[in-house]
Design a protein around this motif. Structure first.
Motif, short mmCIF file in Angstrom:
data_model
loop_
_atom_site.label_atom_id
_atom_site.label_comp_id
_atom_site.label_asym_id
_atom_site.label_seq_id
_atom_site.Cartn_x
_atom_site.Cartn_y
_atom_site.Cartn_z
N TRP A 81 45.42 18.60 42.63
CA TRP A 81 45.05 19.67 41.70
C TRP A 81 43.69 19.41 41.07
N THR A 82 43.44 18.17 40.67
CA THR A 82 42.15 17.81 40.07
C THR A 82 41.01 18.10 41.03
N LYS A 83 41.19 17.74 42.29
CA LYS A 83 40.16 17.98 43.29
C LYS A 83 39.93 19.48 43.50
N ASP A 84 41.01 20.24 43.54
CA ASP A 84 40.88 21.69 43.70
C ASP A 84 40.14 22.30 42.51
N LEU A 85 40.46 21.82 41.31
CA LEU A 85 39.79 22.32 40.11
C LEU A 85 38.29 22.02 40.18
N GLY A 86 37.95 20.80 40.56
CA GLY A 86 36.55 20.43 40.68
C GLY A 86 35.83 21.23 41.75
N GLU A 87 36.49 21.45 42.88
CA GLU A 87 35.89 22.22 43.96
C GLU A 87 35.68 23.67 43.55
N ALA A 88 36.66 24.22 42.86
CA ALA A 88 36.54 25.60 42.39
C ALA A 88 35.40 25.74 41.39
N PHE A 89 35.29 24.77 40.50
CA PHE A 89 34.24 24.82 39.49
C PHE A 89 32.85 24.68 40.10
N LEU A 90 32.74 23.83 41.12
CA LEU A 90 31.44 23.61 41.75
C LEU A 90 31.02 24.78 42.65
N THR A 91 31.96 25.35 43.38
CA THR A 91 31.62 26.34 44.39
C THR A 91 31.85 27.78 43.95
N GLN A 92 32.71 27.98 42.96
CA GLN A 92 33.02 29.33 42.48
C GLN A 92 33.07 29.33 40.95
N GLN A 93 31.98 28.90 40.35
CA GLN A 93 31.99 28.72 38.90
C GLN A 93 32.27 30.01 38.15
N LYS A 94 31.59 31.09 38.52
CA LYS A 94 31.79 32.35 37.80
C LYS A 94 33.23 32.84 37.98
N ASP A 95 33.74 32.76 39.20
CA ASP A 95 35.12 33.19 39.45
C ASP A 95 36.10 32.35 38.63
N THR A 96 35.82 31.05 38.55
CA THR A 96 36.70 30.16 37.79
C THR A 96 36.70 30.51 36.31
N MET A 97 35.51 30.73 35.75
CA MET A 97 35.42 31.06 34.34
C MET A 97 36.04 32.43 34.05
N ASP A 98 35.85 33.39 34.96
CA ASP A 98 36.45 34.71 34.79
C ASP A 98 37.98 34.61 34.83
N THR A 99 38.48 33.75 35.71
CA THR A 99 39.93 33.59 35.83
C THR A 99 40.52 32.96 34.57
N ILE A 100 39.78 32.05 33.96
CA ILE A 100 40.24 31.45 32.69
C ILE A 100 40.39 32.55 31.64
N GLN A 101 39.43 33.47 31.61
CA GLN A 101 39.53 34.59 30.66
C GLN A 101 40.72 35.48 30.99
#
Length: 209
Positions: free
Chosen positions: A132-152
């Motif tokens: 899970w940690t690796k997936d989170l890091g990969e998502a943040f690095l490669t899809q930062q905007k999508d990740t932040m939007d999903t948090i919202q």
């Protein structure tokens, strides 16, 4: 955006969080990675997470205070450091904050990981769930905007379900960009909210652990 600006800060400055006085030592430089010869480079396939996958990835941390959330996102991009730090703090349970600060000077971990040493339970969670940690890091690095939007998106779900709201431990507000921000009411402490994702985002949402 407040969260993004916090992430830039955490990448460059060690932010040690805990229930005691916070300290901010100089950040340790990350070791440079030597470029590989072209002949040795392998094609890398960057995973593109779907919206549903991103919701699963950020669900366990989306309701954390912004400062802590930014630190976790940064730390997740250094999974090796996370593992080393978790093992180190487990071997040294008797160290107090001053002792930890003194020892961390000699560690080459990223500043964000060093800060999480003061939250051993959270650091252990990242270590124990390394995929899970690796997936989170990969998502943040490669899809930062999508990740932040999903948090919202997840915060909005929790608010609609009646779970996310201001109380004696946290302050929940909406900024000028209509984004929800979460801050600990006591700036000298970090409030780590323990919650079960499948119970806080509404009955229509299911969390696959």
């Amino acid at each position: 955006m407040r969260i993004l600006s916090l992430m830039v800060l955490i990448f460059t400055t060690a932010v040690f969080v805990g229930s005691q006085e916070q300290t901010t030592p100089a950040a340790q430089p990350s070791p440079a990675t030597a470029p590989q010869p072209a002949a040795e480079q392998k094609e890398q396939i960057i995973p593109q997470f779907s919206k549903a996958q991103l919701e699963q990835i950020v669900a366990p941390i989306a309701l954390y205070p912004d400062d802590l959330l930014a630190q976790i996102l940064a730390a997740s991009t250094y999974p090796v450091d996370v593992v080393e730090a978790a093992r180190w703090i487990k071997r040294n349970p008797s160290l107090d904050q001053d002792g930890i600060n003194a020892e961390l000077v000699n560690k080459n971990w990223d500043a964000s990981v060093k800060g999480l040493v003061f939250l051993p339970e959270l650091l252990a969670k990242m270590n124990d769930n390394l995929d899970w940690t690796k997936d989170l890091g990969e998502a943040f690095l490669t899809q930062q905007k999508d990740t932040m939007d999903t948090i919202q998106t997840m915060r909005a779900k929790a608010k609609e379900a009646g779970f996310l709201k201001s109380d004696e431990n946290q302050k929940v507000t909406t900024n000028a960009e209509n984004q929800m921000e979460i801050q600990s009411t006591n700036p000298e402490q970090v409030y780590v909210q323990n919650y079960v994702p499948e119970t806080v985002y509404g009955p229509s949402w299911h969390y696959d652990d």
